[in-house]
Design a protein around this motif. Sequence first.
Motif, PDB file in Angstrom:
ATOM      1  N   GLU A 110       0.678  -1.065  -0.055  1.00  0.00           N
ATOM      2  CA  GLU A 110       0.025  -0.058   0.099  1.00  0.00           C
ATOM      3  C   GLU A 110       0.857   1.379  -0.038  1.00  0.00           C
ATOM      4  OE1 GLU A 110      -3.315   0.289  -0.659  1.00  0.00           O
ATOM      5  OE2 GLU A 110      -3.280  -2.003  -0.819  1.00  0.00           O
ATOM      6  N   VAL A 111       2.030   1.134  -0.221  1.00  0.00           N
ATOM      7  CA  VAL A 111       3.162   2.445  -0.184  1.00  0.00           C
ATOM      8  C   VAL A 111       3.393   2.636  -1.561  1.00  0.00           C
ATOM      9  CG1 VAL A 111       5.298   3.215   0.269  1.00  0.00           C
ATOM     10  CG2 VAL A 111       4.269   1.651   2.023  1.00  0.00           C
ATOM     11  N   ALA A 112       3.290   3.785  -1.916  1.00  0.00           N
ATOM     12  CA  ALA A 112       3.370   4.255  -3.318  1.00  0.00           C
ATOM     13  C   ALA A 112       4.607   4.240  -3.885  1.00  0.00           C
ATOM     14  CB  ALA A 112       2.966   5.913  -3.367  1.00  0.00           C
ATOM     15  N   THR A 113       4.828   3.947  -5.049  1.00  0.00           N
ATOM     16  CA  THR A 113       6.011   3.518  -5.916  1.00  0.00           C
ATOM     17  C   THR A 113       6.522   5.011  -6.418  1.00  0.00           C
ATOM     18  OG1 THR A 113       4.976   3.321  -8.013  1.00  0.00           O
ATOM     19  CG2 THR A 113       5.325   1.394  -6.936  1.00  0.00           C
ATOM     20  N   THR A 143       0.408   2.328  -6.118  1.00  0.00           N
ATOM     21  CA  THR A 143       0.742   1.228  -4.966  1.00  0.00           C
ATOM     22  C   THR A 143       1.197   0.026  -5.956  1.00  0.00           C
ATOM     23  OG1 THR A 143      -1.221   0.460  -4.477  1.00  0.00           O
ATOM     24  CG2 THR A 143      -0.254   2.451  -3.296  1.00  0.00           C
TER      25      THR A 143
END
Length: 67
Positions: free
Chosen positions: A31-34, A39
């Motif tokens: 759930e952490v953005a690239t 995400t």
Amino acid sequence: MLVSIPLTEEERAAVDDGQSALDRLLERLAEVATPAGPTPNELRVEPGRPLPLTVRSSPDPTDRKCC
């Protein structure tokens, strides 16, 4: 040459404690953005299906196209 990379406790556990700790870390990071914005979960073709890993081989040292 060795490089020291600071790790969070969760990242250190993923390295030291095995597969279950690694799975927990990957689940949280889904759930952490690239850097591009979406995400990993948003990049999946099918929800719940793991992302394919892309492995690039190191460049051939005899193939010098620059420098």
